[in-house]
Write an enzyme that holds these catalytic residues in place. Structure first.
Site, PDB file in Angstrom:
ATOM      1  N   ASP A 130     152.402  76.422  93.376  1.00 44.19           N
ATOM      2  CA  ASP A 130     152.316  77.889  93.379  1.00 44.19           C
ATOM      3  C   ASP A 130     153.578  78.523  93.975  1.00 44.19           C
ATOM      4  O   ASP A 130     154.207  77.947  94.865  1.00 44.19           O
ATOM      5  CB  ASP A 130     151.087  78.317  94.193  1.00 44.19           C
ATOM      6  CG  ASP A 130     150.724  79.768  93.936  1.00 44.19           C
ATOM      7  OD1 ASP A 130     151.116  80.311  92.887  1.00 44.19           O
ATOM      8  OD2 ASP A 130     150.038  80.360  94.792  1.00 44.19           O
ATOM      9  N   HIS A 173     159.276  79.963  86.505  1.00 49.25           N
ATOM     10  CA  HIS A 173     158.558  78.806  85.947  1.00 49.25           C
ATOM     11  C   HIS A 173     159.541  77.727  85.486  1.00 49.25           C
ATOM     12  O   HIS A 173     159.272  76.533  85.614  1.00 49.25           O
ATOM     13  CB  HIS A 173     157.660  79.245  84.793  1.00 49.25           C
ATOM     14  CG  HIS A 173     156.572  80.196  85.224  1.00 49.25           C
ATOM     15  ND1 HIS A 173     155.790  79.970  86.329  1.00 49.25           N
ATOM     16  CD2 HIS A 173     156.152  81.390  84.715  1.00 49.25           C
ATOM     17  CE1 HIS A 173     154.921  80.979  86.480  1.00 49.25           C
ATOM     18  NE2 HIS A 173     155.132  81.843  85.511  1.00 49.25           N
ATOM     19  N   LEU A 189     154.074  55.097  87.908  1.00 48.28           N
ATOM     20  CA  LEU A 189     153.402  56.293  88.430  1.00 48.28           C
ATOM     21  C   LEU A 189     152.580  56.933  87.311  1.00 48.28           C
ATOM     22  O   LEU A 189     153.074  57.073  86.190  1.00 48.28           O
ATOM     23  CB  LEU A 189     154.454  57.304  88.924  1.00 48.28           C
ATOM     24  CG  LEU A 189     153.933  58.677  89.372  1.00 48.28           C
ATOM     25  CD1 LEU A 189     153.301  58.595  90.757  1.00 48.28           C
ATOM     26  CD2 LEU A 189     155.049  59.714  89.412  1.00 48.28           C
TER      27      LEU A 189
HETATM   28  C1  IPE Z   1     146.940  78.355  90.807  1.00 47.79           C
HETATM   29  O1  IPE Z   1     147.850  79.361  91.092  1.00 47.79           O
HETATM   30  C2  IPE Z   1     147.177  77.808  89.434  1.00 47.79           C
HETATM   31  C3  IPE Z   1     148.417  77.062  89.254  1.00 47.79           C
HETATM   32  C4  IPE Z   1     149.299  76.763  90.171  1.00 47.79           C
HETATM   33  C5  IPE Z   1     148.641  76.585  87.921  1.00 47.79           C
HETATM   34  P1  IPE Z   1     147.494  80.904  90.868  1.00 47.79           P
HETATM   35  O2  IPE Z   1     148.710  81.669  91.267  1.00 47.79           O
HETATM   36  O3  IPE Z   1     146.990  81.133  89.494  1.00 47.79           O
HETATM   37  O4  IPE Z   1     146.311  81.135  91.907  1.00 47.79           O
HETATM   38  P2  IPE Z   1     145.754  82.492  92.533  1.00 47.79           P
HETATM   39  O5  IPE Z   1     145.525  83.419  91.380  1.00 47.79           O
HETATM   40  O6  IPE Z   1     146.796  83.022  93.464  1.00 47.79           O
HETATM   41  O7  IPE Z   1     144.522  82.092  93.265  1.00 47.79           O
HETATM   42  C1  IPE Z   2     152.412  79.083  89.866  1.00 45.40           C
HETATM   43  O1  IPE Z   2     153.275  80.098  90.237  1.00 45.40           O
HETATM   44  C2  IPE Z   2     152.539  78.716  88.410  1.00 45.40           C
HETATM   45  C3  IPE Z   2     151.431  79.172  87.570  1.00 45.40           C
HETATM   46  C4  IPE Z   2     150.322  79.706  88.001  1.00 45.40           C
HETATM   47  C5  IPE Z   2     151.564  79.005  86.146  1.00 45.40           C
HETATM   48  P1  IPE Z   2     152.853  81.612  90.143  1.00 45.40           P
HETATM   49  O2  IPE Z   2     153.321  82.144  88.834  1.00 45.40           O
HETATM   50  O3  IPE Z   2     151.408  81.803  90.431  1.00 45.40           O
HETATM   51  O4  IPE Z   2     153.716  82.250  91.311  1.00 45.40           O
HETATM   52  P2  IPE Z   2     153.297  83.438  92.274  1.00 45.40           P
HETATM   53  O5  IPE Z   2     152.048  83.034  92.973  1.00 45.40           O
HETATM   54  O6  IPE Z   2     153.108  84.647  91.408  1.00 45.40           O
HETATM   55  O7  IPE Z   2     154.465  83.559  93.180  1.00 45.40           O
HETATM   56 MG    MG Z   3     150.404  82.141  92.160  1.00 40.22          MG
END
Ligand code: IPE
Ligand code: IPE
Ligand code: MG
Length: 240
Positions: free
Chosen positions: A13, A30, A124
């Site tokens: 995240d 991303h 792995l």
């Molecule tokens: C969790 O992250 C999903 C992934 C890392 C793929 P999110 O950014 O979607 O989670 P929330 O919405 O903050 O809980």
């Molecule tokens: C996690 O990073 C990746 C996905 C959920 C696809 P985020 O896109 O949720 O990043 P933040 O939380 O907005 O910084």
């Molecule tokens: Mg996020």
């Protein structure tokens, strides 16, 4: 001596915030997230981690803006072709975990090809959870057993879950300074040790991985028992 977790799971995240801080579009975050994953896979293989399971796209991420969702789909399709040669070199076997319905034919074909190409690798296991949700997994496992007329027990559920091919995670890491599970491995993380990193995923490097492994080494996993039961010498052995 450092004990290396057999199975590490990661909620990757923080890509969006990493990009925002640099005035870049979220999709750029991303892209850097893919670089970070490549580095993490290599670092896990070098440290002797046997299984790495990462959360790349949740069942709920479909609710993001359409351009971000399509950017993530394109990134996956691209990564599938680009990353496979390096996975072969590093001995990584890829598994995609999640609901294929809803993904494009191109992505599904790429997933199948990448899984087939790496199936002989043994260093792995890399599980990429994409279009995955812990609740989806529990529901699909129960539905599969019900339609086969099998009794629903903890062990039959274990066998029907999407991660039946690996033992439960020992260590669950979440980056991005959030302390929640966000519908990740709800069934499998019953006894995982949790580690929350303040780093955003694109900044999660080898040192951050080592910090998580070091924290894991400080934990006493009791699985419901008492501390004395865990530390008692095995029967027949004299205490030092
Ligand atoms: C969790 O992250 C999903 C992934 C890392 C793929 P999110 O950014 O979607 O989670 P929330 O919405 O903050 O809980
Ligand atoms: C996690 O990073 C990746 C996905 C959920 C696809 P985020 O896109 O949720 O990043 P933040 O939380 O907005 O910084
Ligand atoms: Mg996020």
């Amino acid at each position: 001596m450092t004990h290396i977790p057999h199975h590490i799971a990661i909620v990757m995240d923080g890509n969006g915030r990493w990009a925002n801080r640099r005035f870049l579009p979220r999709v750029a975050g991303h892209k850097h997230g893919v670089d970070s994953l490549r580095r993490c896979v290599k670092a896990c293989a070098e440290r002797g981690v046997a299984v790495l399971t990462v959360f790349a796209f949740s069942s709920e991420n479909w609710d993001r803006p359409a351009d971000e969702v399509s950017g993530l789909m394109e990134l996956l399709a691209m990564a599938l072709t680009r990353e496979v040669p390096q996975l072969q070199v590093d001995g990584v076997r890829l598994h995609f975990v999640g609901e294929r319905a809803g993904l494009s034919d191109k992505v599904c074909a790429g997933l199948a090809q990448a899984e087939a190409a790496t199936q002989g690798n043994t260093r792995l296991v890399l599980n990429v959870c994409f279009n995955y949700g812990g609740r989806w997994d529990i529901a699909q496992a129960a539905a599969k057993l019900a339609s086969a007329g099998e009794p629903i027990t903890q062990s039959s559920m274990d066998r029907a879950m999407a991660l039946a091919h690996v033992p439960d995670p020992d260590l669950l890491i979440r980056t991005g300074d959030e302390q929640r599970i966000s519908n990740f491995l709800l069934w499998q993380c019953a006894y995982s040790e949790l580690f929350f990193s303040t780093r955003l995923w694109p900044e999660f490097d080898e040192a951050a991985l080592d910090e998580a492994i070091a924290a894991y080494n400080q934990r006493e996993r009791r699985f419901g028992k008492t501390s004395e039961q865990i530390t008692a010498p095995a029967p027949g052995l004299k205490a030092a």
